[in-house]
Design a protein around this motif. Structure first.
Motif, PDB file in Angstrom:
ATOM      1  N   ASP A  20       1.012  -1.197   0.129  1.00  0.00           N
ATOM      2  CA  ASP A  20       0.131  -0.220   0.011  1.00  0.00           C
ATOM      3  C   ASP A  20       0.899   1.321  -0.020  1.00  0.00           C
ATOM      4  O   ASP A  20       1.331   1.715   0.875  1.00  0.00           O
ATOM      5  CB  ASP A  20      -0.756  -0.025   1.292  1.00  0.00           C
ATOM      6  N   LYS A  21       1.225   1.593  -0.972  1.00  0.00           N
ATOM      7  CA  LYS A  21       2.127   2.769  -1.342  1.00  0.00           C
ATOM      8  C   LYS A  21       1.606   4.084  -0.784  1.00  0.00           C
ATOM      9  O   LYS A  21       0.494   4.533  -1.055  1.00  0.00           O
ATOM     10  CB  LYS A  21       2.686   3.014  -2.727  1.00  0.00           C
ATOM     11  N   PRO A  22       2.374   4.889   0.042  1.00  0.00           N
ATOM     12  CA  PRO A  22       1.905   6.063   0.697  1.00  0.00           C
ATOM     13  C   PRO A  22       2.269   7.100  -0.624  1.00  0.00           C
ATOM     14  O   PRO A  22       3.129   6.902  -1.324  1.00  0.00           O
ATOM     15  CB  PRO A  22       2.793   6.089   1.886  1.00  0.00           C
ATOM     16  N   LYS A  23       1.298   8.032  -0.302  1.00  0.00           N
ATOM     17  CA  LYS A  23       1.198   9.225  -0.967  1.00  0.00           C
ATOM     18  C   LYS A  23       2.416  10.114  -0.887  1.00  0.00           C
ATOM     19  O   LYS A  23       3.049  10.134   0.407  1.00  0.00           O
ATOM     20  CB  LYS A  23       0.114  10.062  -0.761  1.00  0.00           C
ATOM     21  N   GLY A  26       7.775   7.829  -4.821  1.00  0.00           N
ATOM     22  CA  GLY A  26       7.884   7.521  -6.132  1.00  0.00           C
ATOM     23  C   GLY A  26       7.908   6.001  -6.093  1.00  0.00           C
ATOM     24  O   GLY A  26       8.217   5.336  -5.171  1.00  0.00           O
ATOM     25  N   SER A  27       7.340   5.226  -7.058  1.00  0.00           N
ATOM     26  CA  SER A  27       7.408   3.844  -7.315  1.00  0.00           C
ATOM     27  C   SER A  27       8.558   3.410  -7.188  1.00  0.00           C
ATOM     28  O   SER A  27       9.037   2.328  -6.547  1.00  0.00           O
ATOM     29  CB  SER A  27       6.557   3.488  -8.459  1.00  0.00           C
ATOM     30  N   THR A  28       9.568   3.905  -7.965  1.00  0.00           N
ATOM     31  CA  THR A  28      10.974   3.341  -7.943  1.00  0.00           C
ATOM     32  C   THR A  28      11.548   3.544  -6.781  1.00  0.00           C
ATOM     33  O   THR A  28      12.399   2.530  -6.181  1.00  0.00           O
ATOM     34  CB  THR A  28      11.783   4.253  -8.773  1.00  0.00           C
ATOM     35  N   ASP A  29      11.417   4.539  -5.945  1.00  0.00           N
ATOM     36  CA  ASP A  29      11.908   4.559  -4.344  1.00  0.00           C
ATOM     37  C   ASP A  29      11.230   3.420  -3.419  1.00  0.00           C
ATOM     38  O   ASP A  29      11.954   2.944  -2.682  1.00  0.00           O
ATOM     39  CB  ASP A  29      11.488   5.920  -3.840  1.00  0.00           C
ATOM     40  N   HIS A  45       8.445  -3.975 -10.143  1.00  0.00           N
ATOM     41  CA  HIS A  45       6.783  -3.479  -9.872  1.00  0.00           C
ATOM     42  C   HIS A  45       6.146  -3.642 -11.029  1.00  0.00           C
ATOM     43  O   HIS A  45       6.493  -3.801 -12.077  1.00  0.00           O
ATOM     44  CB  HIS A  45       6.774  -2.153  -9.200  1.00  0.00           C
ATOM     45  N   ALA A  46       4.745  -3.807 -10.704  1.00  0.00           N
ATOM     46  CA  ALA A  46       4.020  -4.201 -11.780  1.00  0.00           C
ATOM     47  C   ALA A  46       3.045  -2.919 -11.980  1.00  0.00           C
ATOM     48  O   ALA A  46       1.929  -2.766 -11.637  1.00  0.00           O
ATOM     49  CB  ALA A  46       2.959  -5.240 -11.478  1.00  0.00           C
ATOM     50  N   GLY A  47       3.481  -1.750 -12.618  1.00  0.00           N
ATOM     51  CA  GLY A  47       2.935  -0.881 -13.016  1.00  0.00           C
ATOM     52  C   GLY A  47       3.077   0.486 -12.108  1.00  0.00           C
ATOM     53  O   GLY A  47       2.604   0.325 -10.803  1.00  0.00           O
ATOM     54  N   THR A  48       3.592   1.467 -12.828  1.00  0.00           N
ATOM     55  CA  THR A  48       4.059   2.762 -12.045  1.00  0.00           C
ATOM     56  C   THR A  48       2.731   3.400 -11.411  1.00  0.00           C
ATOM     57  O   THR A  48       1.666   3.563 -12.026  1.00  0.00           O
ATOM     58  CB  THR A  48       4.669   3.641 -13.076  1.00  0.00           C
ATOM     59  N   LEU A  49       2.881   3.638 -10.087  1.00  0.00           N
ATOM     60  CA  LEU A  49       1.973   4.837  -9.360  1.00  0.00           C
ATOM     61  C   LEU A  49       2.629   5.808  -9.256  1.00  0.00           C
ATOM     62  O   LEU A  49       3.735   6.143  -8.569  1.00  0.00           O
ATOM     63  CB  LEU A  49       1.545   3.849  -8.038  1.00  0.00           C
ATOM     64  N   ASP A  50       1.833   7.161  -9.537  1.00  0.00           N
ATOM     65  CA  ASP A  50       2.427   8.401  -9.535  1.00  0.00           C
ATOM     66  C   ASP A  50       2.662   8.742  -7.933  1.00  0.00           C
ATOM     67  O   ASP A  50       1.884   8.205  -6.955  1.00  0.00           O
ATOM     68  CB  ASP A  50       1.321   9.409  -9.997  1.00  0.00           C
ATOM     69  N   PRO A  51       3.611   9.532  -7.606  1.00  0.00           N
ATOM     70  CA  PRO A  51       4.102  10.081  -6.302  1.00  0.00           C
ATOM     71  C   PRO A  51       2.919  10.636  -5.600  1.00  0.00           C
ATOM     72  O   PRO A  51       2.797  10.201  -4.524  1.00  0.00           O
ATOM     73  CB  PRO A  51       5.012  11.062  -6.563  1.00  0.00           C
ATOM     74  N   LEU A  52       2.073  11.160  -6.460  1.00  0.00           N
ATOM     75  CA  LEU A  52       0.591  11.885  -5.711  1.00  0.00           C
ATOM     76  C   LEU A  52      -0.134  10.860  -5.381  1.00  0.00           C
ATOM     77  O   LEU A  52      -1.215  11.385  -4.753  1.00  0.00           O
ATOM     78  CB  LEU A  52       0.201  13.083  -6.639  1.00  0.00           C
ATOM     79  N   ALA A  53      -0.267   9.701  -5.859  1.00  0.00           N
ATOM     80  CA  ALA A  53      -1.211   8.685  -5.773  1.00  0.00           C
ATOM     81  C   ALA A  53      -0.837   7.579  -4.504  1.00  0.00           C
ATOM     82  O   ALA A  53       0.374   7.539  -4.387  1.00  0.00           O
ATOM     83  CB  ALA A  53      -1.399   7.557  -7.220  1.00  0.00           C
TER      84      ALA A  53
END
Length: 332
Positions: A20-23, A26-29, A45-53
């Motif tokens: 559960d990536k925090p807002k 970044g996905s790479t981080d 990872h399976a699909g980048t999620l924007d840092p703001l998401a």
């Protein structure tokens, strides 16, 4: 004299962590952090999620990285909040306003407009996106001030629903969509169609492929699991600023799903211990059973619920194409 290959650094752990990536991260981080905590040889990872998401970022460790394409091709579910009345350069809150309007759409108008966004639709990606143009990422070119003309692409939206009208300027929507769909672009285009403009102010991904929201773990939970396995420092070492290493990975590994969890859509054949051993050596094995097909182009082979290989069934025999090794995950 041939040079010996360099031994990979890290543990040969294999499995999926449904983070559960925090807002703000970044996905790479996030991948780098998880790889470091697990001391894994490789991660992806399976699909980048924007840092703001925020929300689901499935992270594959070790041999599980071989199954990343299967998760990337799966459906994704996003819940997002649209603010009506302005469009931005980034289609979210990160960029400045470009056009504004005093108009606000009614709930009925929004529901009617959503119908045009279900099925196969033509969508122009946001200027600030990971789409490549002549080998460069669109967001890099946009940040350099280049005027971009991105071409429309066909994407699939399986479901788009209105969840809540927060107020006259704010609407919560939920989309279930296929690979390559940008919900920021949906918000932008809806705003244009409704004559009021719009951009996303909150975005959360709740599902990717076969992984569900209930299977997510937070970064705090992962850190807590790592702390359970850290070595005990004596007072002198702690005072000197030494960092306690993770020496027991049991709690961390217990958060992982086996690589097979990413392959729900594939036909599964269950192997005996003897068959699994032969397959791991690259050998074919004859399958028995009235329900086993004579031919199947894409199959996963498991032993006791753990992924052994991907391959095909030809003339009733399983022929491995990609064998999985490494230490198996403990969860699922």
């Amino acid at each position: 004299m041939a040079r010996r290959g360099k031994k990979p650094k890290g543990r040969p752990i294999s499995g999926w962590l449904v983070l559960d990536k925090p807002k703000g991260m970044g996905s790479t981080d996030a991948v780098g952090k998880i790889k470091w905590l697990y001391f894994a040889q490789k991660a992806g990872h399976a699909g980048t999620l924007d840092p703001l998401a925020s929300g689901m970022l499935p992270i594959a460790l070790g041999d599980a990285t071989k199954t990343v394409p299967y998760v990337m091709d799966g459906r994704k579910v996003y819940r997002f909040t649209v603010r009506w009345g302005a469009e931005t350069t980034t289609d979210d809150t990160e960029g400045p306003f470009t056009v504004m309007s005093e108009a606000r759409p009614s709930e009925a108008a929004i529901r009617e407009a959503l119908l045009d966004y279900v099925g196969e639709i033509a969508q122009v990606p946001p200027r600030f996106s990971a789409v490549k143009i002549d080998g460069a990422r669109a967001y890099d070119l946009a940040r350099e001030g280049e005027e971009l003309e991105l071409e429309a692409r066909t994407v699939t939206v399986h479901r788009l629903e209105l969840v809540e009208m927060v107020d006259e300027a704010t609407t919560v929507l939920e989309a279930e969509c296929g690979k390559g769909t940008y919900v920021r672009a949906i918000a932008r285009d809806l705003g244009r169609d409704l004559g009021c403009y719009g951009h996303i102010i909150e975005l959360r991904r709740t599902s990717v492929g076969g992984f569900s929201e209930e299977e997510m773990v937070t970064l705090d939970e992962v850190e807590a699991a790592a702390d359970q396995g850290r070595e005990q420092l004596d007072a002198e070492a702690a005072e000197a600023g030494a960092k306690a290493r993770v020496v027991n990975f049991g709690a961390l590994d217990g958060l992982l799903f086996d690589a097979a969890a990413a392959l729900d859509d594939l036909y599964e054949v269950t192997l005996s211990s003897d068959q699994a051993g032969r397959v791991r050596l690259g050998n074919s094995v004859l399958l028995r059973g009235a329900n086993v097909p004579a031919f199947c182009e894409e199959v996963m082979a498991t032993e006791a619920g753990r992924l052994v290989a991907l391959g095909a069934i030809e003339q009733g025999s399983f022929k491995p194409k990609r064998v999985f090794g490494g230490t198996a995950a403990a969860r699922g």
